[in-house]
Design a protein around this motif. Sequence first.
Motif, PDB file in Angstrom:
ATOM      1  N   VAL A  50      15.885 -52.623 -25.891  1.00  0.00           N
ATOM      2  CA  VAL A  50      15.356 -51.618 -24.753  1.00  0.00           C
ATOM      3  C   VAL A  50      13.745 -51.557 -24.643  1.00  0.00           C
ATOM      4  O   VAL A  50      13.278 -51.676 -25.534  1.00  0.00           O
ATOM      5  N   ASP A  55      11.684 -50.924 -17.923  1.00  0.00           N
ATOM      6  CA  ASP A  55      12.701 -50.270 -17.396  1.00  0.00           C
ATOM      7  C   ASP A  55      13.809 -50.980 -17.584  1.00  0.00           C
ATOM      8  O   ASP A  55      14.710 -51.156 -16.459  1.00  0.00           O
ATOM      9  N   ASN A  56      14.181 -51.916 -18.564  1.00  0.00           N
ATOM     10  CA  ASN A  56      15.295 -52.684 -18.640  1.00  0.00           C
ATOM     11  C   ASN A  56      15.948 -52.885 -20.004  1.00  0.00           C
ATOM     12  O   ASN A  56      15.475 -52.456 -21.039  1.00  0.00           O
ATOM     13  N   VAL A  57      17.003 -53.458 -20.091  1.00  0.00           N
ATOM     14  CA  VAL A  57      17.392 -53.897 -21.291  1.00  0.00           C
ATOM     15  C   VAL A  57      17.627 -55.567 -21.567  1.00  0.00           C
ATOM     16  O   VAL A  57      18.253 -56.204 -20.580  1.00  0.00           O
ATOM     17  N   ALA A  73      17.796 -50.804 -15.774  1.00  0.00           N
ATOM     18  CA  ALA A  73      18.027 -49.474 -16.233  1.00  0.00           C
ATOM     19  C   ALA A  73      17.036 -48.326 -15.952  1.00  0.00           C
ATOM     20  O   ALA A  73      15.906 -48.632 -15.537  1.00  0.00           O
ATOM     21  N   LEU A  75      15.751 -45.685 -17.332  1.00  0.00           N
ATOM     22  CA  LEU A  75      15.555 -45.282 -18.739  1.00  0.00           C
ATOM     23  C   LEU A  75      15.003 -43.739 -18.713  1.00  0.00           C
ATOM     24  O   LEU A  75      15.047 -43.043 -19.452  1.00  0.00           O
TER      25      LEU A  75
END
Length: 86
Positions: A50, A55-57, A73, A75
């Motif tokens: 994460v 703001d992603n995975v 994502a 988040l």
Amino acid sequence: GTRLLVTNLPDDRLEVFDISGQSPVHMGSVPVGIDPVSVRAVSDTEAWVVNTISDNVSIVDLGAMNTVRTIAAALNAGAWPSNRTA
């Protein structure tokens, strides 16, 4: 498992260590998104990282030692319970 997975926040990487011996051995680093704060091994060959700022995975292939996919994502780090004040 025999691997230790550690997020390296300053370098935006996932660090992979072999812990099958008496001392951890660094196996390598995998570039991930910006500000990696959490990692989970999904299997012996895959980990999800994460990344809050980007703001992603990041989905990491632990055999190939590379990021194979990035999932956008929402988040919303400000909504995390640890960031709330009373």
